[in-house]
Design a protein around this motif. Structure first.
Motif, PDB file in Angstrom:
ATOM      1  N   ASP A 111       0.875  -1.174   0.000  1.00  0.00           N
ATOM      2  CA  ASP A 111       0.000   0.000   0.000  1.00  0.00           C
ATOM      3  C   ASP A 111       0.912   1.224   0.000  1.00  0.00           C
ATOM      4  N   ALA A 112       0.959   1.925  -1.105  1.00  0.00           N
ATOM      5  CA  ALA A 112       1.928   3.004  -1.281  1.00  0.00           C
ATOM      6  C   ALA A 112       1.476   4.346  -0.729  1.00  0.00           C
ATOM      7  N   HIS A 113       0.330   4.379  -0.046  1.00  0.00           N
ATOM      8  CA  HIS A 113      -0.103   5.684   0.473  1.00  0.00           C
ATOM      9  C   HIS A 113      -1.086   5.519   1.624  1.00  0.00           C
ATOM     10  N   GLN A 114      -0.613   5.771   2.831  1.00  0.00           N
ATOM     11  CA  GLN A 114      -1.495   5.830   3.992  1.00  0.00           C
ATOM     12  C   GLN A 114      -0.834   6.725   5.041  1.00  0.00           C
ATOM     13  N   HIS A 115      -1.578   6.989   6.103  1.00  0.00           N
ATOM     14  CA  HIS A 115      -1.130   7.946   7.120  1.00  0.00           C
ATOM     15  C   HIS A 115      -1.271   7.352   8.520  1.00  0.00           C
ATOM     16  N   PHE A 116      -0.400   7.805   9.413  1.00  0.00           N
ATOM     17  CA  PHE A 116      -0.544   7.540  10.843  1.00  0.00           C
ATOM     18  C   PHE A 116      -0.514   8.883  11.574  1.00  0.00           C
ATOM     19  N   TRP A 117      -1.281   8.964  12.646  1.00  0.00           N
ATOM     20  CA  TRP A 117      -1.169  10.154  13.497  1.00  0.00           C
ATOM     21  C   TRP A 117      -1.714   9.891  14.891  1.00  0.00           C
ATOM     22  N   ARG A 118      -1.214  10.683  15.826  1.00  0.00           N
ATOM     23  CA  ARG A 118      -1.841  10.831  17.136  1.00  0.00           C
ATOM     24  C   ARG A 118      -2.600  12.149  17.071  1.00  0.00           C
ATOM     25  N   TYR A 119      -3.891  12.047  17.146  1.00  0.00           N
ATOM     26  CA  TYR A 119      -4.728  13.203  16.819  1.00  0.00           C
ATOM     27  C   TYR A 119      -4.702  14.263  17.908  1.00  0.00           C
ATOM     28  N   ARG A 120      -4.382  15.495  17.492  1.00  0.00           N
ATOM     29  CA  ARG A 120      -4.519  16.695  18.301  1.00  0.00           C
ATOM     30  C   ARG A 120      -5.134  17.758  17.403  1.00  0.00           C
ATOM     31  N   PRO A 121      -6.248  18.349  17.774  1.00  0.00           N
ATOM     32  CA  PRO A 121      -6.933  19.283  16.875  1.00  0.00           C
ATOM     33  C   PRO A 121      -6.031  20.394  16.351  1.00  0.00           C
ATOM     34  N   GLN A 122      -5.182  20.951  17.227  1.00  0.00           N
ATOM     35  CA  GLN A 122      -4.340  22.064  16.785  1.00  0.00           C
ATOM     36  C   GLN A 122      -3.269  21.628  15.795  1.00  0.00           C
ATOM     37  N   ALA A 123      -2.924  20.343  15.803  1.00  0.00           N
ATOM     38  CA  ALA A 123      -1.882  19.844  14.897  1.00  0.00           C
ATOM     39  C   ALA A 123      -2.423  19.491  13.519  1.00  0.00           C
ATOM     40  N   PHE A 124      -3.744  19.263  13.438  1.00  0.00           N
ATOM     41  CA  PHE A 124      -4.348  18.843  12.168  1.00  0.00           C
ATOM     42  C   PHE A 124      -5.539  19.747  11.846  1.00  0.00           C
ATOM     43  N   PRO A 125      -5.275  21.011  11.518  1.00  0.00           N
ATOM     44  CA  PRO A 125      -6.388  21.932  11.256  1.00  0.00           C
ATOM     45  C   PRO A 125      -7.212  21.557  10.041  1.00  0.00           C
ATOM     46  N   TRP A 126      -6.650  20.747   9.141  1.00  0.00           N
ATOM     47  CA  TRP A 126      -7.405  20.351   7.946  1.00  0.00           C
ATOM     48  C   TRP A 126      -8.476  19.307   8.274  1.00  0.00           C
ATOM     49  N   ILE A 127      -8.402  18.690   9.442  1.00  0.00           N
ATOM     50  CA  ILE A 127      -9.434  17.737   9.855  1.00  0.00           C
ATOM     51  C   ILE A 127     -10.537  18.535  10.554  1.00  0.00           C
ATOM     52  N   SER A 128     -11.592  18.800   9.823  1.00  0.00           N
ATOM     53  CA  SER A 128     -12.641  19.694  10.312  1.00  0.00           C
ATOM     54  C   SER A 128     -13.657  18.944  11.163  1.00  0.00           C
ATOM     55  N   ASP A 129     -14.577  19.720  11.756  1.00  0.00           N
ATOM     56  CA  ASP A 129     -15.654  19.119  12.546  1.00  0.00           C
ATOM     57  C   ASP A 129     -16.540  18.210  11.707  1.00  0.00           C
ATOM     58  N   ALA A 130     -16.500  18.398  10.385  1.00  0.00           N
ATOM     59  CA  ALA A 130     -17.306  17.571   9.485  1.00  0.00           C
ATOM     60  C   ALA A 130     -16.647  16.217   9.194  1.00  0.00           C
ATOM     61  N   MET A 131     -15.497  15.948   9.833  1.00  0.00           N
ATOM     62  CA  MET A 131     -14.767  14.701   9.596  1.00  0.00           C
ATOM     63  C   MET A 131     -14.596  13.914  10.901  1.00  0.00           C
ATOM     64  N   PRO A 132     -15.668  13.583  11.594  1.00  0.00           N
ATOM     65  CA  PRO A 132     -15.517  12.906  12.895  1.00  0.00           C
ATOM     66  C   PRO A 132     -14.786  11.576  12.802  1.00  0.00           C
ATOM     67  N   ALA A 133     -14.869  10.909  11.656  1.00  0.00           N
ATOM     68  CA  ALA A 133     -14.206   9.613  11.512  1.00  0.00           C
ATOM     69  C   ALA A 133     -12.690   9.716  11.626  1.00  0.00           C
ATOM     70  N   LEU A 134     -12.138  10.910  11.397  1.00  0.00           N
ATOM     71  CA  LEU A 134     -10.684  11.082  11.416  1.00  0.00           C
ATOM     72  C   LEU A 134     -10.164  11.673  12.719  1.00  0.00           C
ATOM     73  N   ARG A 135     -11.054  12.041  13.616  1.00  0.00           N
ATOM     74  CA  ARG A 135     -10.643  12.770  14.817  1.00  0.00           C
ATOM     75  C   ARG A 135     -10.286  11.804  15.947  1.00  0.00           C
ATOM     76  N   ARG A 136      -9.324  10.936  15.661  1.00  0.00           N
ATOM     77  CA  ARG A 136      -8.793  10.002  16.662  1.00  0.00           C
ATOM     78  C   ARG A 136      -7.421   9.528  16.200  1.00  0.00           C
ATOM     79  N   ASP A 137      -6.749   8.757  17.036  1.00  0.00           N
ATOM     80  CA  ASP A 137      -5.451   8.216  16.665  1.00  0.00           C
ATOM     81  C   ASP A 137      -5.594   7.123  15.612  1.00  0.00           C
TER      82      ASP A 137
END
Length: 288
Positions: free
Chosen positions: A6-32
């Motif tokens: 899989d040549a493209h995926q992401h990992f993160w520990r979610y912090r709202p201030q660190a990921f401003p592109w993850i909006s309130d309309a994207m609840p599925a992404l607002r976690r680790d």
């Protein structure tokens, strides 16, 4: 046997201030999202590894991804971030060159106020010369609005591979024929490859059908050929429109008419080649 990657995926520990592109309309992404979340999904699709790609402009995140790769052998490579237009780039790059998983760099060009101007800045030209001379590839993240600027940028930087993410985020509503005309100048450059990724989230409202997206796969095959295309899930961002298995299944269906060697190239062979995943010491390749 060629590994499936899989040549493209992401990992993160979610912090709202660190990921401003993850909006309130994207609840599925607002976690680790971490390797233990991804590995069962890879296994279910007979995928042996992945490339972790940066999702924010931060050296901290690049180091985080490299540490994950060192702890999880399935994370075969990392596409990180550095300030490529900075006069301090060489100093920042120096300690990273010993990190075997580092395969390239990316910038969130699509989020710049003027992507075309960002791509044409002289300081970036110097930075690109440096990373390409060290054998690192660069991933282009732009939308269909800036494919012409991306083609001009790519033509200036041909000392190593450039990889277009998400097919350049086509305007799905305008259709694959329109996208094929837009992408032709980039596809004409032999050092540019393209990821079959991100299409499901480009469909209007995240509502898509295989019949709607299949023509884009066909157009990509026509433009780049099987030797310059790579499968990428864009997990977890894909969860905004589809589960991992649905994304992989869409690609499997779209490539069903190809020969086995062609499918193997797209499902892993090209990733191994472009990211030098089979080099015994994972060192960057010399200039092509």
């Amino acid at each position: 046997m060629t590994p499936r990657i899989d040549a493209h995926q992401h990992f993160w520990r979610y912090r709202p201030q660190a990921f401003p592109w993850i909006s309130d309309a994207m609840p599925a992404l607002r976690r680790d999202f971490l390797p233990d979340d991804l590995l069962p999904r890879l296994a279910a699709q007979r995928l042996e590894g992945c490339i972790a790609v940066q999702a924010r402009q931060s050296l901290e995140e690049t180091l985080f991804l490299l540490a994950l790769a060192e702890a999880h052998p399935q994370v075969r490579g990392v596409v990180g971030w550095l300030p490529l237009a900075s006069p301090q780039l060489a100093d920042l790059l120096e300690p990273l060159q010993a990190r075997r998983a580092l395969r390239g760099f990316r910038h969130l060009v699509q989020d710049e106020a003027n992507p075309a101007a960002w791509l044409s800045q002289p300081a970036l030209t110097e930075g690109m010369r440096l990373i390409q001379s060290r054998g690192y590839l660069y991933e282009l993240l732009v939308t269909h609005r800036h494919l012409a600027a991306a083609a001009a940028f790519a033509a200036r930087h041909d000392r190593h591979w450039l990889v277009l993410d998400h097919l350049g985020k086509p305007d799905i509503a305008r259709g694959a024929a329109h996208w094929a005309r837009q992408i032709a100048p980039l596809a004409a450059l032999p050092h540019v490859a393209c990821k079959l990724s991100g299409l499901v989230t480009e469909a209007p409202g995240g509502q898509w059908t295989p019949e709607q997206l299949r023509p884009f796969f066909d157009a990509a095959l026509e433009a780049f050929g099987p030797q310059r295309l790579l499968f990428g899930s864009d997990w977890p961002v894909c969860l905004l429109a589809a589960e991992y298995d649905a994304v992989a299944g869409l690609c499997e269906q779209a490539l069903a008419g190809l020969s086995e060697p062609e499918r193997a190239a797209i499902w892993g062979g090209n990733a191994c080649r472009l990211y030098a995943l089979q080099e015994p010491d994972y060192a960057p390749q010399p200039d092509r």
